[in-house]
Design a protein around this motif. Sequence first.
Motif, short mmCIF file in Angstrom:
data_model
loop_
_atom_site.label_atom_id
_atom_site.label_comp_id
_atom_site.label_asym_id
_atom_site.label_seq_id
_atom_site.Cartn_x
_atom_site.Cartn_y
_atom_site.Cartn_z
N ALA A 13 0.83 -1.21 0.00
CA ALA A 13 0.00 0.00 0.00
C ALA A 13 0.87 1.26 0.00
CB ALA A 13 -0.94 -0.01 1.21
N GLU A 14 1.91 1.27 0.82
CA GLU A 14 2.77 2.45 0.88
C GLU A 14 3.51 2.66 -0.44
OE1 GLU A 14 6.18 4.66 3.56
OE2 GLU A 14 5.88 2.51 3.85
N ILE A 15 4.08 1.61 -0.98
CA ILE A 15 4.81 1.75 -2.23
C ILE A 15 3.86 2.15 -3.36
CG2 ILE A 15 6.12 0.48 -3.98
CD1 ILE A 15 7.40 -1.06 -1.61
N GLY A 16 2.69 1.54 -3.39
CA GLY A 16 1.71 1.92 -4.41
C GLY A 16 1.31 3.39 -4.30
N GLY A 17 1.09 3.84 -3.08
CA GLY A 17 0.74 5.25 -2.86
C GLY A 17 1.86 6.19 -3.25
N CYS A 18 3.06 5.86 -2.84
CA CYS A 18 4.20 6.71 -3.19
C CYS A 18 4.49 6.67 -4.69
CB CYS A 18 5.43 6.27 -2.40
SG CYS A 18 5.31 6.63 -0.63
N PHE A 19 4.31 5.51 -5.30
CA PHE A 19 4.54 5.42 -6.74
C PHE A 19 3.54 6.26 -7.52
CE2 PHE A 19 4.51 3.49 -10.99
CZ PHE A 19 5.86 3.60 -11.28
N ALA A 20 2.33 6.39 -7.00
CA ALA A 20 1.34 7.24 -7.66
C ALA A 20 1.84 8.69 -7.70
CB ALA A 20 -0.01 7.16 -6.95
N PHE A 21 2.43 9.15 -6.62
CA PHE A 21 3.00 10.50 -6.59
C PHE A 21 4.21 10.58 -7.52
CE2 PHE A 21 0.23 10.98 -3.07
CZ PHE A 21 0.03 12.34 -2.91
N TRP A 22 5.03 9.55 -7.53
CA TRP A 22 6.19 9.48 -8.43
C TRP A 22 5.72 9.57 -9.88
CZ3 TRP A 22 11.49 8.84 -7.46
CH2 TRP A 22 12.27 8.51 -8.56
N GLY A 23 4.67 8.81 -10.19
CA GLY A 23 4.13 8.83 -11.55
C GLY A 23 3.65 10.21 -11.96
N TRP A 24 2.98 10.88 -11.04
CA TRP A 24 2.47 12.22 -11.32
C TRP A 24 3.61 13.23 -11.51
CZ3 TRP A 24 1.69 16.17 -7.16
CH2 TRP A 24 1.17 17.36 -7.67
N LEU A 25 4.55 13.24 -10.56
CA LEU A 25 5.61 14.25 -10.58
C LEU A 25 6.79 13.93 -11.49
CD1 LEU A 25 5.66 15.18 -6.80
CD2 LEU A 25 4.84 16.59 -8.69
N ARG A 26 7.12 12.65 -11.64
CA ARG A 26 8.32 12.30 -12.39
C ARG A 26 8.04 11.69 -13.76
NH1 ARG A 26 13.05 11.43 -9.10
NH2 ARG A 26 14.04 11.16 -11.11
N LEU A 27 6.87 11.07 -13.90
CA LEU A 27 6.57 10.39 -15.15
C LEU A 27 5.51 11.10 -15.99
CD1 LEU A 27 6.51 6.70 -13.82
CD2 LEU A 27 8.44 7.95 -14.84
N GLY A 28 5.06 12.26 -15.51
CA GLY A 28 4.11 13.06 -16.27
C GLY A 28 2.69 12.49 -16.31
N LYS A 29 2.33 11.67 -15.32
CA LYS A 29 0.97 11.13 -15.26
C LYS A 29 0.01 12.22 -14.81
CE LYS A 29 2.39 6.98 -16.27
NZ LYS A 29 2.17 6.38 -17.56
N THR A 30 -1.25 12.01 -15.07
CA THR A 30 -2.28 12.97 -14.70
C THR A 30 -2.43 13.05 -13.17
OG1 THR A 30 -4.66 13.38 -14.82
CG2 THR A 30 -3.97 11.13 -15.08
N LEU A 77 10.21 -6.16 -10.09
CA LEU A 77 9.02 -6.69 -10.76
C LEU A 77 8.18 -5.62 -11.45
CD1 LEU A 77 8.01 -9.23 -7.98
CD2 LEU A 77 9.26 -9.68 -10.10
N ALA A 78 8.08 -4.44 -10.87
CA ALA A 78 7.23 -3.40 -11.45
C ALA A 78 7.99 -2.46 -12.38
CB ALA A 78 6.56 -2.58 -10.34
N GLU A 79 9.28 -2.24 -12.07
CA GLU A 79 10.05 -1.28 -12.86
C GLU A 79 11.07 -1.94 -13.78
OE1 GLU A 79 10.70 2.68 -10.82
OE2 GLU A 79 10.72 1.28 -9.11
N GLY A 80 11.26 -3.24 -13.63
CA GLY A 80 12.15 -3.96 -14.53
C GLY A 80 13.64 -3.77 -14.28
N ALA A 81 14.01 -3.22 -13.13
CA ALA A 81 15.43 -3.06 -12.80
C ALA A 81 15.84 -4.18 -11.86
CB ALA A 81 15.67 -1.70 -12.14
#
Length: 108
Positions: A13-30, A77-81
């Motif tokens: 849950a924490e990683i998913g929540g933080c990744f949502a912010f990462w996606g918005w700020l770093r990956l240009g997600k909505t 698993l999620a980022e492929g690194a």
Amino acid sequence: MKTGLIFLAAAMAEIGGCFAFWGWLRLGKTPVWLVPGCCCLLLFAYLLTLIDTSVAGRAYAAYGGIYILVAVLWMWLAEGAQPDRWDCLGAGLCLLGAAAILLAPHSQ
């Protein structure tokens, strides 16, 4: 077993929540990504209240080791690194620390 499952769910849950912010700020997600991200972070906080310990800090400290392991798995698993030996060694050391904190016979 129950504690391990709670820690695992909290980490996801924490990683998913933080990744949502990462996606918005770093990956240009909505900014819509922030809605499920905030929900995940609320779930994370709630899940940690279910840990059977007399003090919150001990639950948080033990959780830290689990979080690090799950973060390394997320990276793979999620980022492929693929984790290198240092990622694996660090996660293993953190798990040992989490086990010491959680399983030691603490004085009350």
